[in-house]
Design a protein around this motif. Sequence first.
Motif, short mmCIF file in Angstrom:
data_model
loop_
_atom_site.label_atom_id
_atom_site.label_comp_id
_atom_site.label_asym_id
_atom_site.label_seq_id
_atom_site.Cartn_x
_atom_site.Cartn_y
_atom_site.Cartn_z
N TRP A 61 -84.10 -60.89 31.12
CA TRP A 61 -84.01 -59.70 30.28
C TRP A 61 -83.78 -60.09 28.81
N ASP A 62 -82.97 -61.10 28.57
CA ASP A 62 -82.71 -61.54 27.21
C ASP A 62 -83.97 -62.15 26.59
N GLN A 63 -84.71 -62.93 27.36
CA GLN A 63 -85.97 -63.49 26.86
C GLN A 63 -86.98 -62.40 26.56
N ARG A 97 -86.31 -59.32 25.69
CA ARG A 97 -85.89 -58.61 24.48
C ARG A 97 -86.13 -59.44 23.23
N SER A 98 -85.94 -60.75 23.32
CA SER A 98 -86.14 -61.59 22.13
C SER A 98 -87.62 -61.66 21.76
N LYS A 99 -88.51 -61.60 22.74
CA LYS A 99 -89.94 -61.60 22.43
C LYS A 99 -90.32 -60.31 21.71
N ARG A 100 -89.72 -59.19 22.12
CA ARG A 100 -89.99 -57.93 21.44
C ARG A 100 -89.41 -57.95 20.03
N ALA A 101 -88.30 -58.60 19.82
CA ALA A 101 -87.68 -58.64 18.50
C ALA A 101 -88.51 -59.46 17.53
N HIS A 102 -89.24 -60.48 18.01
CA HIS A 102 -90.07 -61.31 17.14
C HIS A 102 -91.29 -60.55 16.64
N GLN A 150 -91.29 -57.45 15.67
CA GLN A 150 -90.90 -56.50 14.62
C GLN A 150 -90.91 -57.20 13.27
N LYS A 208 -86.64 -58.24 10.01
CA LYS A 208 -85.72 -59.27 10.47
C LYS A 208 -84.55 -59.33 9.50
N GLU A 263 -81.22 -61.45 8.19
CA GLU A 263 -80.61 -62.77 8.17
C GLU A 263 -79.34 -62.67 7.33
#
Length: 94
Positions: free
Chosen positions: A24-26, A28-33, A35, A38, A40
């Motif tokens: 699930w974390d992987q 979600r992180s693919k979806r976040a990339h 967008q 970002k 920082e």
Amino acid sequence: MTWMKFAVWLFGFYTLYYAAIIFWDQLRSKRAHTQQDKHELTFVEDIEPIRSHIEESAANDTGSSIASSGGVSLKQMFNLAREEVIEYTRAVSF
């Protein structure tokens, strides 16, 4: 059910649980990339060096009995206590 079966089932459930969380974390992180937004977080400190007064105080030495100040190892501390260089309030077994 024996303890061995119970342990195997418990290990299996924990393995599946943590595998699902990692998946699930992987996902979600693919979806976040994908967008564009970002964020920082950065920290910037403006540090200006100051002149130390240690050199000046060393030049104005008044003949103090302190040889140095700082940390010593345990062995060195016992040696200093043996030489009666440091003051201790309780008996120290050497």
